[in-house]
Scaffold this motif. Structure first.
Motif, mmCIF file in Angstrom:
data_model
loop_
_atom_site.group_PDB
_atom_site.id
_atom_site.type_symbol
_atom_site.label_atom_id
_atom_site.label_comp_id
_atom_site.label_asym_id
_atom_site.label_seq_id
_atom_site.Cartn_x
_atom_site.Cartn_y
_atom_site.Cartn_z
ATOM 1 N N ILE A 21 8.494 3.732 -22.660
ATOM 2 C CA ILE A 21 7.463 4.160 -22.034
ATOM 3 C C ILE A 21 7.849 5.775 -21.632
ATOM 4 C CG2 ILE A 21 6.410 4.081 -19.979
ATOM 5 C CD1 ILE A 21 6.522 1.059 -20.128
ATOM 6 N N LEU A 38 1.669 5.631 -19.921
ATOM 7 C CA LEU A 38 1.806 4.074 -19.514
ATOM 8 C C LEU A 38 2.757 3.903 -18.573
ATOM 9 C CD1 LEU A 38 3.015 2.679 -23.188
ATOM 10 C CD2 LEU A 38 1.375 1.725 -21.651
ATOM 11 N N ILE A 66 -2.522 3.077 -26.843
ATOM 12 C CA ILE A 66 -1.967 2.342 -25.542
ATOM 13 C C ILE A 66 -3.377 2.190 -24.602
ATOM 14 C CG2 ILE A 66 0.224 3.257 -25.276
ATOM 15 C CD1 ILE A 66 -1.165 5.288 -23.452
ATOM 16 N N THR A 67 -4.471 2.035 -25.181
ATOM 17 C CA THR A 67 -5.751 1.755 -24.461
ATOM 18 C C THR A 67 -6.786 0.944 -25.375
ATOM 19 O OG1 THR A 67 -6.696 4.064 -25.098
ATOM 20 C CG2 THR A 67 -5.757 4.050 -23.013
ATOM 21 N N LEU A 103 1.931 -3.954 -17.966
ATOM 22 C CA LEU A 103 1.782 -2.560 -18.690
ATOM 23 C C LEU A 103 0.365 -2.207 -18.544
ATOM 24 C CD1 LEU A 103 3.084 -3.135 -22.252
ATOM 25 C CD2 LEU A 103 4.109 -1.930 -20.778
ATOM 26 N N MET A 153 -2.079 -6.793 -21.786
ATOM 27 C CA MET A 153 -1.279 -5.812 -21.355
ATOM 28 C C MET A 153 -1.064 -5.711 -19.852
ATOM 29 S SD MET A 153 -2.061 -2.771 -23.956
ATOM 30 C CE MET A 153 -1.155 -1.510 -22.911
ATOM 31 N N THR A 194 -2.148 1.718 -18.018
ATOM 32 C CA THR A 194 -2.225 2.967 -18.382
ATOM 33 C C THR A 194 -2.864 4.043 -17.313
ATOM 34 O OG1 THR A 194 -4.524 2.633 -19.209
ATOM 35 C CG2 THR A 194 -2.709 2.426 -20.785
#
Length: 167
Positions: free
Chosen positions: A49, A147, A121-122, A136, A131, A138
């Motif tokens: 990350i 992140l 990551i989205t 996790l 996530m 964002t």
């Protein structure tokens, strides 16, 4: 590795004592219990990350930073040898730093890379929910999506269902 391990696996008796010989009789019942090393996994995820966020921030900065302009509102051009003769080393260095600023402004390859990083990551739907469930999340700030990890939530998810965390 210590002498209680065999390829990273420790063998213990049901009462928790170390099974030095790791021998099992033919008619014995054998139960294996495994547990992920949550600390190592969390350390690796946090390292990823950190590096991901640094990369995304740097890529965004490189393609979005506009070139600097001199007093005449012109971009700083590279110095010629003649220009350098009249300047000290520190002046040359300072000028060259200004001239390098914004060299990649508007670069479509970097912009594409930034968008690809952000899209990884989205995710949407079930993947985004998964996530969030494991800690996790964002955050979007100053044009960069980064992140973050809720360590307690991640640790709990690892203990409850490590296979789902792995996915």
């Amino acid at each position: 590795n210590n002498d209680k391990d065999a390829n990273g696996v420790s063998f213990f008796n049901a009462d928790g004592s170390w099974n030095k010989n790791a021998k099992v009789e033919a008619d014995s019942v054998v139960t294996f219990t495994t547990k992920a090393d949550a600390d190592k996994i969390i350390e690796a995820v946090q390292g990823f990350i950190k590096e991901f966020n640094e990369l995304a921030t740097q890529v965004r900065s490189e393609y979005s930073t506009q070139p600097l302009k001199d007093a005449n509102k012109r971009r700083y051009e590279p110095l010629t040898d003649a220009d350098k003769e009249d300047l000290s080393e520190s002046q040359i260095k300072a000028y060259e730093e200004k001239a390098k600023t914004g060299l990649l402004f508007g670069d479509t390859d970097l912009s594409g890379l930034h968008n690809a990083l952000r899209s990884v990551i989205t995710p949407s739907g079930a993947v985004r929910g998964a996530m969030t469930e494991i800690g996790l999340t964002t955050k979007y700030e100053n044009g960069v999506t980064t992140l973050s990890l809720d360590e307690d939530k991640f640790r709990a998810a690892l203990e409850k269902n490590p296979d789902e965390v792995h996915k």
